[in-house]
Design a protein around this motif. Structure first.
Motif, short mmCIF file in Angstrom:
data_model
loop_
_atom_site.label_atom_id
_atom_site.label_comp_id
_atom_site.label_asym_id
_atom_site.label_seq_id
_atom_site.Cartn_x
_atom_site.Cartn_y
_atom_site.Cartn_z
N ASP A 66 0.77 -1.15 0.13
CA ASP A 66 0.14 0.00 0.07
C ASP A 66 0.86 1.22 -0.12
O ASP A 66 0.56 2.26 -0.62
N LEU A 67 1.89 1.30 0.73
CA LEU A 67 2.86 2.43 0.77
C LEU A 67 3.42 2.70 -0.28
O LEU A 67 3.37 4.02 -1.02
N ALA A 68 3.60 1.88 -1.21
CA ALA A 68 4.18 2.08 -2.69
C ALA A 68 3.16 2.66 -3.45
O ALA A 68 3.55 3.34 -4.46
N THR A 69 1.87 2.30 -3.30
CA THR A 69 0.77 2.95 -4.22
C THR A 69 0.78 4.51 -3.50
O THR A 69 0.09 5.25 -4.50
N ARG A 70 0.79 4.75 -2.37
CA ARG A 70 0.71 5.88 -1.71
C ARG A 70 1.81 7.08 -1.85
O ARG A 70 1.44 8.19 -2.26
N ILE A 71 3.08 6.48 -2.00
CA ILE A 71 4.33 7.45 -2.02
C ILE A 71 5.33 7.02 -2.92
O ILE A 71 5.53 5.83 -3.12
N ASP A 72 5.76 7.82 -3.84
CA ASP A 72 6.97 7.53 -4.88
C ASP A 72 8.20 7.22 -4.04
O ASP A 72 8.67 7.94 -3.60
N LEU A 73 8.38 6.20 -4.01
CA LEU A 73 9.76 5.79 -2.94
C LEU A 73 10.63 4.85 -3.78
O LEU A 73 10.24 3.98 -4.96
N ALA A 74 11.88 5.12 -3.71
CA ALA A 74 13.02 4.25 -4.60
C ALA A 74 12.67 2.91 -4.24
O ALA A 74 12.47 2.54 -3.06
N PRO A 75 12.73 1.86 -5.17
CA PRO A 75 12.44 0.56 -4.84
C PRO A 75 13.29 -0.13 -3.95
O PRO A 75 12.98 -0.77 -2.93
N GLU A 76 14.43 0.39 -4.09
CA GLU A 76 15.65 -0.38 -2.66
C GLU A 76 15.27 0.09 -1.42
O GLU A 76 15.24 -0.62 -0.35
N LEU A 77 14.68 1.41 -1.05
CA LEU A 77 14.29 1.91 -0.13
C LEU A 77 13.17 0.96 0.54
O LEU A 77 13.11 0.59 1.54
N LEU A 78 12.18 0.93 -0.32
CA LEU A 78 10.83 0.29 0.00
C LEU A 78 11.27 -1.24 0.60
O LEU A 78 10.88 -1.84 1.49
N ALA A 79 12.06 -1.88 -0.28
CA ALA A 79 12.82 -3.12 0.02
C ALA A 79 13.28 -3.26 1.32
O ALA A 79 13.07 -4.03 2.07
#
Ligand code: MG
Ligand code: MG
Length: 633
Positions: free
Chosen positions: A562-575
């Motif tokens: 869900d966070l990935a759909t709300r906020i534009d984050l670098a994939p590495e940071l999200l991981a």
């Protein structure tokens, strides 16, 4: 000023209300008619009771639906007024509050209203009584103070004046600036109320959600300033309709009430003293009343220590817990069973001393935080401010060569110590503790400062705490948020100093079934519910803490999707966040990364937080993820 309060603002029987009001140091009351109707005694007896308590009855209220009525209703109302005047004479109340008419029969004719009020004032004058006319925000034809003033002016009777109530003006967003132009002696009475900003019907808002000045969102100081500029010298009174106050023990409400007036006076005093010359103020006659002038609010610069109440067994458990968090034991108290732990600038004190304040708290509330140490430029002035604002000071026994750290009692009974900043990081602890730090920093996890302390409060304590932190500590409240726990709503409000070096979060459970509420049932409220510690690299810190044995609340994978759909984050940071269980929030000013530990003995837990840029909140959006996870343990 002569300080007064309406009896409707407190819980209890009339007698209990009067005793609470007198104990809090008020000079008088506004007698609410319902309180008299249900009183088992005569007006003369009431006069004797209030007199014995040193209270005057400043106002009798309300007298409703009077002005602008057709002739038959007007005549009946005059008869009704004569009966009220009989009572007022017997009880010694000099003034009646006549609020603007809400009846559908009322005629929109200010000249008629003025003539009828003139007649009422004439009847009052025969008995040397006075009538005050108040514009209700929901009055049928008169809802603004300017309209009420025009009617009073037109009536032109010495025994008729205006009553001002900040709620009616500020709830309608009417401009109070015009008040300064009204002759002060034609303002017969002043009622002050604050309120939270709510989008609701003004009558419901007024009857259920008013609060004391300093507890809500209105510019009550600005309103009061205009009344003072008018040259008003009469009573300063509180008229608060509030559902929670109706249930709160009235002694506590009365202290809050007095504190709110002292705060209002001191804020107005300060604002008028510092009014900029460019500010378009009327040429001001010197103030005709003396306003409360306490020592200034202290300059606070963060939390120096957090003290836990424990016994021998729980002190050992706590030691394991804080050592897992990367703290090292650096000292034992010179004279008491007290241990000091430190990491970065954070000092944690575990107090297992028998026969101490901490032990009393332990016996009442179990292992819990019993005191906070606040860094302060002038601790004695801070205590002076606090006692002036009706907080109690606390003196604990001090051993030889130990420092006396001035302390006050916070609402709910914990202590707040004022730690002199001049002592530097270790000064206090060098005086009181035998430092036996071996310099072993192997377990250090990179925790640096206390970011915030979150308190779990009973519903009736939130307003008390907002006012306490504002008036006593000089903190300012942020916005009020509602968060969803799986078993109810939590209301959350941050308070902080201007530099943001001291932050407290006030959490209230609106339901009995949330974890916050269950914590309260153990502690009785006002308890520290979690402690947030800051770091500069949360991934590194979390990894080190895990290696030390700290366990974190697991976060659902769905959260990261869900966070990935709300906020534009670098994939590495999200991981990385997904892997570490780190939560994320973003504001225009910056980011907030944080993670929660599992609870200690089912209650208190820690939060590790990293602020990026000027992020100024507390990740409240993520609290539901934490609460849901804790509920699924
Ligand atoms: Mg009123
Ligand atoms: Mg927090």
């Amino acid at each position: 000023m002569h300080r007064s309060i309406a009896t409707v603002s407190l819980s209890g029987t009339l007698r209990q209300k009067l005793e609470a009001v007198a104990a809090a140091g008020f000079d008088g009351i506004e007698l609410f008619e319902a309180d008299f109707i249900n009183f088992k005694g005569t007006a003369a007896e009431l006069r004797r009771i209030t007199g014995d308590l040193g209270l005057s009855i400043d106002l009798y209220q309300p007298f409703r639906d009077f002005e602008g009525m057709p002739e038959p209703q007007f005549r009946r109302s005059l008869d009704r007024a004569e009966r009220k005047f009989d009572l007022m004479e017997a009880m010694g109340a000099p003034l009646v509050l006549c609020c603007s008419n809400t009846s559908p029969l009322a005629v929109n004719d200010p000249a008629l209203a003025a003539a009828q009020l003139h007649e009422l004032a004439e009847r009052a004058a025969r008995r040397n009584l006075r009538v005050g006319f108040e514009a209700l925000a929901w009055g049928r034809h008169t809802s603004l103070y300017g309209q009420a003033w025009n009617i009073v002016k037109q009536a032109g009777h010495a025994h008729l004046g205006l009553i001002l109530d900040s709620f009616h003006t500020l709830s309608l967003k009417d401009d109070p600036a015009g008040i300064a132009g009204i002759p002060g002696d034609k303002i017969f009475f002043l009622q002050m109320a604050d309120a939270p900003l709510l989008a609701m019907d003004v009558l419901q808002w007024a009857r259920h959600h008013r609060s004391f000045p300093g507890q809500g969102d209105f510019d009550v100081v600005g309103f009061f300033e205009q009344v003072l500029r008018a040259g008003y010298t009469g009573p300063l009174s509180l008229e608060i309709f509030n559902d929670i106050f109706r249930e709160t023990p009235n002694r506590r409400t009365a202290v809050d009430a007095m504190r709110s007036l002292l705060y209002l006076e001191s804020e107005a005093r300060e604002r008028m003293a510092t009014a900029k010359p460019s500010h378009p103020v009327q040429p001001l006659q010197p103030l005709r009343v003396e306003l409360f002038n306490p020592p200034p609010a202290p300059a606070l610069s963060g939390l120096s220590f957090i003290e836990f109440a424990a016994d021998e067994a729980s002190a050992a458990t706590l030691a394991t817990l804080v050592e897992q968090l990367g703290f090292r034991r650096i000292g034992k108290h010179r004279s008491k069973a007290v241990t000091l732990y430190r990491q970065g600038d954070i000092n944690l004190i575990v107090n297992a001393q028998p026969d101490s304040f901490a032990r009393q708290r332990f016996e009442a509330h179990g292992t819990s935080v019993c005191a906070l140490g606040v860094r302060c430029d002038d601790p004695l002035a801070a205590v002076g401010r606090a006692t002036a604002m009706r907080s109690q000071r606390h003196d604990s026994p001090v051993g030889p060569n130990e420092l006396r750290v001035p302390a006050i009692v916070a609402p709910g009974g914990n202590l707040i110590h004022f730690v002199p900043e001049a002592l530097g990081a270790n000064g206090l602890y060098e005086a009181d503790f035998v430092l036996d730090d071996h310099g072993a920093e192997a377990g250090d996890a990179g925790l640096q400062r206390i970011d915030h302390v979150a308190l779990g409060l009973a519903l009736d304590q939130l307003d008390t705490w907002v006012l306490f932190t504002r008036a006593v500590l000089g903190l300012e409240p942020g916005e009020s948020l509602e968060l969803a726990d799986p078993f109810g709503l939590i209301r959350s409000r941050g308070v902080a100093n201007a530099e943001r070096s001291l932050r407290l979060v006030l959490n209230v459970s609106l339901s009995q079934r949330t974890r916050t509420a269950r914590t309260l049932s153990v502690t009785g409220g006002g308890a520290v519910h979690h402690i947030a510690l800051s770091c500069t690299d949360i991934f590194d810190t979390a990894a080190r803490l895990r290696a030390n044995g700290t366990r974190f609340v697991p976060i659902s994978d769905n959260y990261y999707d869900d966070l990935a759909t709300r906020i534009d984050l670098a994939p590495e940071l999200l991981a990385r966040m997904r892997e570490a269980g780190v939560l994320f929030d973003r504001s225009p000013a910056g980011d907030y990364l944080h993670i929660y530990t599992e609870s200690f003995e089912g209650g208190l837990f820690f939060e590790v937080a990293q602020r990026v840029g000027n992020y100024d909140a507390y990740g409240a959006l993520n609290a539901p993820a934490r609460m849901a996870s804790q509920a699924q343990d």
